[in-house]
Design a protein around this motif. Sequence first.
Motif, PDB file in Angstrom:
ATOM      1  N   GLY A 176      13.095  -0.435   7.291  1.00 38.51           N
ATOM      2  CA  GLY A 176      13.584   0.871   6.840  1.00 38.51           C
ATOM      3  C   GLY A 176      13.660   1.844   7.998  1.00 38.51           C
ATOM      4  N   LEU A 217       0.843  -1.194   0.000  1.00 37.58           N
ATOM      5  CA  LEU A 217       0.000   0.000   0.000  1.00 37.58           C
ATOM      6  C   LEU A 217       0.874   1.238   0.000  1.00 37.58           C
ATOM      7  N   ASP A 243      24.451   5.906   4.445  1.00 40.11           N
ATOM      8  CA  ASP A 243      24.106   4.486   4.362  1.00 40.11           C
ATOM      9  C   ASP A 243      22.705   4.167   4.855  1.00 40.11           C
ATOM     10  N   TYR A 290      17.241  10.534  14.458  1.00 38.58           N
ATOM     11  CA  TYR A 290      18.519   9.853  14.232  1.00 38.58           C
ATOM     12  C   TYR A 290      18.949   9.080  15.462  1.00 38.58           C
ATOM     13  N   LEU A 340       3.779   6.192  12.211  1.00 35.27           N
ATOM     14  CA  LEU A 340       2.411   5.834  11.813  1.00 35.27           C
ATOM     15  C   LEU A 340       1.666   5.573  13.120  1.00 35.27           C
ATOM     16  N   ARG A 389      16.000   9.292  -6.094  1.00 30.19           N
ATOM     17  CA  ARG A 389      15.002   8.409  -5.494  1.00 30.19           C
ATOM     18  C   ARG A 389      13.767   8.330  -6.377  1.00 30.19           C
TER      19      ARG A 389
END
Length: 387
Positions: A278, A34, A290, A260, A151, A97
Motif C-alpha cells: 500500500g 494488527l 488510483d 507523493y 512506522l 472507506r
Amino acid sequence: MSAHRPDALVAGGGLAGAAAAAWLARGGLKVKLLERDLHPQHRICGEFLSWEAQAALADLGVDLARLGAVPIRNVRLVAGARVVTAPLGFTGQSLTRHRLDAALLETAAHAGVEVQRGCQVRSLEPDGTLATSFGPMRSAVTVVATGKHALRGAFRTHEGTLDHQLGFKNYFRLQPAMREALADHVEIILFEGGYAGLQLVERQMANLCLLVSAARYRAAGGRFEALLASLCAETPHLAARLAGAVPLLDRPLAISRVPYGFLWKPGPDAPPLRLPVGDQATVIPSFTGDGMGLALHGARLAATAILDGTGAPAYAAALARDAGPAVGRATLMQKLVGEAPARQAQLVALARLAPGLLTLSARLTRLRPAAVEAASGVGARGRARFA
Ligand SMILES: Cc1cc2nc3c(=O)[nH]c(=O)nc-3n(C[C@H](O)[C@H](O)[C@H](O)COP(=O)(O)OP(=O)(O)OC[C@H]3O[C@@H](n4cnc5c(N)ncnc54)[C@H](O)[C@@H]3O)c2cc1C
C-alpha cells in the motif's frame, strides 16, 4: 513453526493490509493482522475506485454493489470559470472507506485471518520483531501496511517526493439539484496551490477531498472554512455545488506530508520476507484516483512473492515494473499542472478542444490492464514454495 505463532504478521488493516492478509490466508498461511483502530473510521481519501481497484476487490469477493457503491462514468475538470466534461473510458465506483475497509477486514476474517483490532504497532525492530501495544510479536513473514505515515524502523523516506501539501476531506449533503448534476461524475477542481475532488458516495453524500499547499492554507488563516470560502469565491462551479450544502462531519479530516512519488526499493541486504504494501510501498498523486488500485495490486504482488518464496527482490521488481511508470507520470503531471493556475487553465482549454486527452491521461497514470490480469488468482496458486 510453533502451533501458536502465526506464519505472517500484517501491521495495519486498511485496504492494502486487509487484502494482503486475505490473499496470504487463502494461500494457506496462518495470518495475524494488527489494526490500531477499534472500530471502522473515516479516512482521507477521494473514495474513487478505478476499474483496477474494482478488479482486485472482485478477486477478493467484495461485492461493491451490495455495499452501496455508486457508479461514475465521467470526469469534469474545472479551473476558475472553465469547465470541461469527458467520459472516463470505464465505469468507476464510489464508496466510503468507512464501509469498504470494514468489508475488507470481514473478508480477511472469513479467509481465516486473525484480526486483532485496537493493537498499535510501534516499530519494526532490526531483527523483524514488531513492537506493539500488546507486546513484541514475531513471525517468519512481516507485511507493513500502516498507510501514509512512516512506522519507526520501516521502509519510508520523503526524499525526492512531493510532500508539501495538506489534505482535507468532509462529506456534504448537497441541495437536490446539485446532487443530480453531480451524479455519475467525478469533478476535479483545480485552483492555485492544489485541487479538489468532488463526487457522490453511498447514501447520497458528496465527498469533497482536497489537497492544498501549506502556503495557500496559511493565506486562509489556517482555517478550512476560510479556505473553502476563498475557493468558492474564485470557482463559481464549486460555489454553486456547495450553496446550501450541509457539512456532515463535525470537523474535516486532515493530513500532511504525504510523500507523493515514493516507490519502495529494497537495499541488497533487505530481508526477503519483510515487505511493505500500500502507501508504505507506493504513493501516487491523488488526482489520478488510483492509489487504492495500486495499493491492492501491490498487496497481490507481495502475497504472490511471499507464497512462491521469491520474496522481496521479486516483489520490488514487479512493483517497479507495474507501478513505476504510473507513479512517475502522475508525479510529473502533478509537478507540471498541479498548482499553477496558468497551466491549469491551459489544460482545461486543451481538454475542451480534445476531451479524449482527459481519457488518455487517466489511462497513462494507471496500471496496465494486462498487469492487473496477470496478478489475479493469488492464493488459488497456493503456498508453492513457502516453508
Ligand atoms: C487526499 C487523498 C485523496 C485520495 N483519493 C483517492 C481516490 O479517490 N482513489 C484512490 O484510489 N486513492 C485515493 N487516495 C489514495 C488512497 O487513499 C491510498 O492509496 C490508500 O488508502 C492506501 O491504502 P493503505 O492500506 O496503504 O493505507 P491506509 O488506507 O491509510 O490504511 C492504513 C491502516 O493501517 C492502520 N494503522 C496505521 N498505523 C498503524 C499502527 N502503527 N499500528 C496499527 N495499525 C496502524 C490504520 O488505522 C489503517 O487502517 C487518496 C489519498 C489522499 C491522501
